[in-house]
Design a protein around this motif. Sequence first.
Motif, short mmCIF file in Angstrom:
data_model
loop_
_atom_site.label_atom_id
_atom_site.label_comp_id
_atom_site.label_asym_id
_atom_site.label_seq_id
_atom_site.Cartn_x
_atom_site.Cartn_y
_atom_site.Cartn_z
N ALA A 230 13.16 -6.15 6.42
CA ALA A 230 12.13 -6.52 7.39
C ALA A 230 12.70 -6.61 8.79
CB ALA A 230 11.50 -7.85 6.98
N GLN B 133 14.61 -9.61 3.40
CA GLN B 133 14.84 -10.10 4.75
C GLN B 133 15.58 -9.06 5.59
OE1 GLN B 133 13.39 -13.01 5.73
NE2 GLN B 133 12.60 -12.88 3.65
N VAL C 257 8.04 -15.82 10.23
CA VAL C 257 9.37 -15.95 9.63
C VAL C 257 10.19 -17.07 10.29
CG1 VAL C 257 11.56 -14.74 9.29
CG2 VAL C 257 9.41 -13.60 8.76
N SER D 113 7.88 -11.13 4.48
CA SER D 113 8.64 -9.90 4.76
C SER D 113 8.04 -8.72 4.02
CB SER D 113 10.10 -10.11 4.35
OG SER D 113 10.68 -11.19 5.06
#
Length: 453
Positions: free
Chosen positions: A135, A132, A166, A46
């Motif tokens: 991103a 997270q 991811v 990220s």
Amino acid sequence: METASHPPPWWLAARSCNLPSGAFLQWPAFLFLSTCSLEALLSAASAGFLAVLLCLALRRLLLSRPTERCHDTINGNADAPLLDRAADPRPAVRVGARYIVALAASTILAAFYAVLLVLSTGGWEAAFLALQCAAHLAAALLVANERRSRDTRTHPLTLRLFWLTVPALTALVAATAVARVASGAAALPDDALSIAAFVLSLPLPVLAVSSATGIAVDAADNDQAADVARDDENVTPYAAASWLSRASWAWMNPLIQQGYRATLNISDVPALAPQHRPERMHELFVSHWSSSCSSGSGSGSGCASTLLRCFWPLVLANGALALLRLAVMYVGPTLIQSFVDFTAAPERRPLWEGVRLVLVLLAGKAAEALCSHQYNFQCQKLGMQIRGALITALYRKGLRLSCASRHKHGLGVIVNYMAVDAQQLSDMMLQMHNLWLMPLQVCAISDVHTREA
């Protein structure tokens, strides 16, 4: 006497990043299956995605030249008419299911991590959730900007790499959570949230592989687009199928139903999607071949590097599917001891424990079947695209050979290249990932035998 269940491995139950002494031989399992290392990898992915976006934004800002635009505005443009004509209305923008799913998935994931960030206690967990959330929010803004800029081509390469990396790491986190739940060492609610995050990120790798934005611009005077649409009336439903239809093979139902009612003719079989046809693959191959030729590489290495530059996103996606299939493949063997302990217990166990074991086994086998079939299909589709690109390039090259080259490469040799060598490269796509999957399989099998010993 009650049979004691085997505790889970230390790297599966530990929450810290400290590698105990004497366990250095298990570093692959610690790196890919421990919670701490997977969260560190997710944070690095990220952070790298956000850093690349920041660099691209700064580069675009530095390359823009506002002084020229101001000069044109003040002094006027010599080519512009004195009286502005009525501007033609801009064509309407239509968004499809792919755009809606991409925007919704990124937004939901950003909101999901934002809620967890608010509920977190701070420290490393808050930093991880913040990365997270940022991103996925940046990914949602990129998707929303595609509609504003009327970009009907493909998603940016950076976004597609983020959508592949991811979810793959999230799948590993969810697999370790399922393994902890199956072994009776669940860390609630963290394991349940990890599984929920994996479910929410399922559309992202599909969108990354398809790479289409789902945006269409209506243009009444676009005769070429109209001709292409008329020529592609019988195109395969796979081209416009949703990610759920592709995952469940529902896009094949119309052809199967038609074949059940009557015998299929060659005209009933739909054509390939335009992005999968040999002419498109040849254009992609030629566009990357020029740079390899200019570097002075040989013909063999030049062809291999060109194919890698053309199809590396699909190779990475197939590798992620192979890794996910390997992770869910060993759910059944790890549950054997739990089933034995449940059935051999002298006292009556709660019913929900048996139901939990059965549901975990059913979910693992369903995920294994889905990943196996998708892996085989995607590898065969990649092999078909490589075969189409090579056969078209070899045929066009054979038409332009000189007399000396025709004497050196006869008709039989050229046909052998097109029929045998191209097919061997196509078949290799299904077995290529076994080279790096084999060490992981050995580690997984040794761990299962260690736990059963």
